[in-house]
Design an enzyme around this catalytic site. Structure first.
Site: not given
Ligand code: EPZ
Length: 440
Positions: A30, A101, A131-133, A313, A335, A405
């Site tokens: 995935k 996401r 976050p996506i910084d 995961d 993580i 999902r």
């Protein structure tokens, strides 16, 4: 279908007690597929993707892409043809894409090809702030204006020029996203402290099959020489490391014997190692692993780490297994900051677990008892199903849309392994299932 905003058929009923035995075939990854689908629009020629997992997240990604003009031909359940020649706008609709996401991969793809992109900021996830910084840092380094405004991530550039980027944290998403944008930038980009997950390598291999020039994926330094155009290709996605690991741990939890087919054993090394530490038997073949459980699961300690460490995961699945071991284990989640929400649910099934900060202290118990529980997120939901399969009695697991999902035909594969599980709707179904499956 849904009634109001509550999905019907959004729960599993499980009667525990049957060890899972037999063969299961693993689908496409995935987390590779979501990035590869987005990257496919970077060519003006047709791209054929095979071994595509048919799960909710990949289907939502395809819907979003077709909304902006990408031509999608679903050849079969696991094969799709994509043509990005006629993308008419680079602004992705919120309603469509808020569910996943990985929508942020569309930024790297659109920015690389069209030098601009506007994508809704993905919603917060149940496992942490997300976050996506580092994504923004990478886009800016190669010359883009990249900001979050009005709930959107917007990025645009007159030119994209290669740069040297050092990731402050090891991040799969940012590594892949920046790699995508940089493969059509002018000149050389170096990404240091890059993520090394198998799906990072798969995306790099896919882009190279389209004519990109990416070297070093799978190491912590990725070197990219930008190209002007990407051509069509046919590409098959790698097997899903986490789906495979989930079924491997299901053999431990149910004391079963499962042959997991269509895998790359090297990607599963940290998972196999922990199962062996816990007293399970793991046999490796070319594209298969066979896991046998044990009557006496041993405790062990686990700390989640970026690949090749133990995958975050797989943390819930490991926690569910360790809760049945003969001793005390420590599971440290390094993580994400909120990935122990399954603990409250398995405690309701009889587990003895205390969470202190980012560590769970797990004291093994003899067994689980069936209960009604709710899936907090994708992997925790799968872990709860495993606990229910080992439990004494009937369990109901709500909110299984999270599981759907990322797991294709999850209950079908479990039934083929001898598990007693059904997808169901209302409470009447529960009574029928309980009667139907009550041990004679
Ligand atoms: C991907 O998420 C996966 N999702 C996750 O799988 C997986 O858990 C994760 O990688 C780690 O392997 C997809 O591929 C769609 P990260 P991603 O960026 O890319 C921090 C599943 O169950 N970070 O590697 O979002 C972040 O907070 C899902 O299939 C920043 O600080 O994860 C986290 O602590 C759940 N800044 C760490 O890095 C950033 O800009 C790793 O996150 C980006 C991330």
């Amino acid at each position: 279908m849904s009634v109001g905003n509550k999905l019907e058929m959004d729960r599993y009923m499980v009667r525990g007690g049957n060890p899972l035995k037999g063969e299961v075939v693993i689908g496409g990854a995935k987390n590779a597929a979501l990035a590869i689908l987005a990257a496919a629009l970077m060519s003006d020629e047709t791209v054929t993707i095979e071994n595509l997992p048919d799960v909710r997240d990949t289907n939502v990604m395809l819907d979003a892409m077709s909304e902006i003009g990408v031509v999608i031909e679903r050849v079969s359940r696991h094969k799709v043809k994509i043509n990005g020649a006629n993308v008419r706008n680079v602004n992705i609709e919120y309603e469509l894409i808020k569910k996943i996401r990985a929508s942020y991969y569309l930024i790297g793809a659109l920015l690389g090809k069209y030098k601009e992109a506007e994508v809704p900021l993905p919603g917060g996830c149940n496992i942490g702030s997300r976050p996506i910084d580092q994504h923004l840092k990478g886009f800016r380094a190669i010359g883009a204006e990249a900001n979050v405004e009005r709930g959107q991530i917007s990025a645009h550039a007159d030119r994209l020029v290669g740069a040297h980027i050092y990731m402050d944290v090891v991040t799969v998403g940012a590594t892949i996203n920046v790699m995508m944008a940089a493969c059509m930038a002018e000149g050389k980009t170096t990404i240091e402290n890059a993520a090394k997950e198998p799906h990072v390598v798969d995306v790099a291999n896919f882009l190279n099959s389209m004519g990109a020039d990416i070297k070093g994926a799978g190491t912590d330094i990725i070197r990219i020489h930008g190209v002007e155009k990407l051509h069509g290709t046919t590409y098959s996605i790698i097997p899903d490391q986490i789906e495979a690991g989930t079924f491997m741990f299901a053999a431990a939890v149910t004391n079963g014997d499962i042959t997991v087919k269509n895998v790359i054993p090297k990607h599963l090394e940290s998972i196999s190692a922990k199962l062996i530490e816990m007293g399970c038997t793991v046999e490796e073949f070319d594209d298969t692993v066979r896991v046998k459980g044990t009557d006496h699961l041993k405790p062990t300690n686990i700390k989640t780490l970026p690949y090749p460490g133990f995958p975050t995961d797989m943390q819930p699945q490991a926690g569910v297994a360790l809760a049945l071991s003969e001793g005390t284990s420590l599971v440290t989640e390094s993580i994400f900051e909120n990935r122990f929400k399954y603990v409250d649910e398995i405690v309701r099934m009889g587990a003895d677990v205390k969470v202190e900060g980012n560590t769970a202290i797990i004291t093994g118990v003899k067994g689980y008892t069936g209960a009604r529980v709710s899936s907090p997120d994708l992997r925790a939901g799968a872990a709860l199903v495993m606990a229910a399969l080992a439990a004494d009695g009937v369990s109901i697991i709500d909110d299984i849309h999270f599981i759907e999902r990322g797991y294709e035909d999850f209950e079908v594969k479990i039934r083929k392994l001898g598990g007693i599980i059904e997808k169901c709707g209302g409470d009447i179904d529960v009574q029928k299932f309980t009667l139907k499956t009550s041990v004679v």
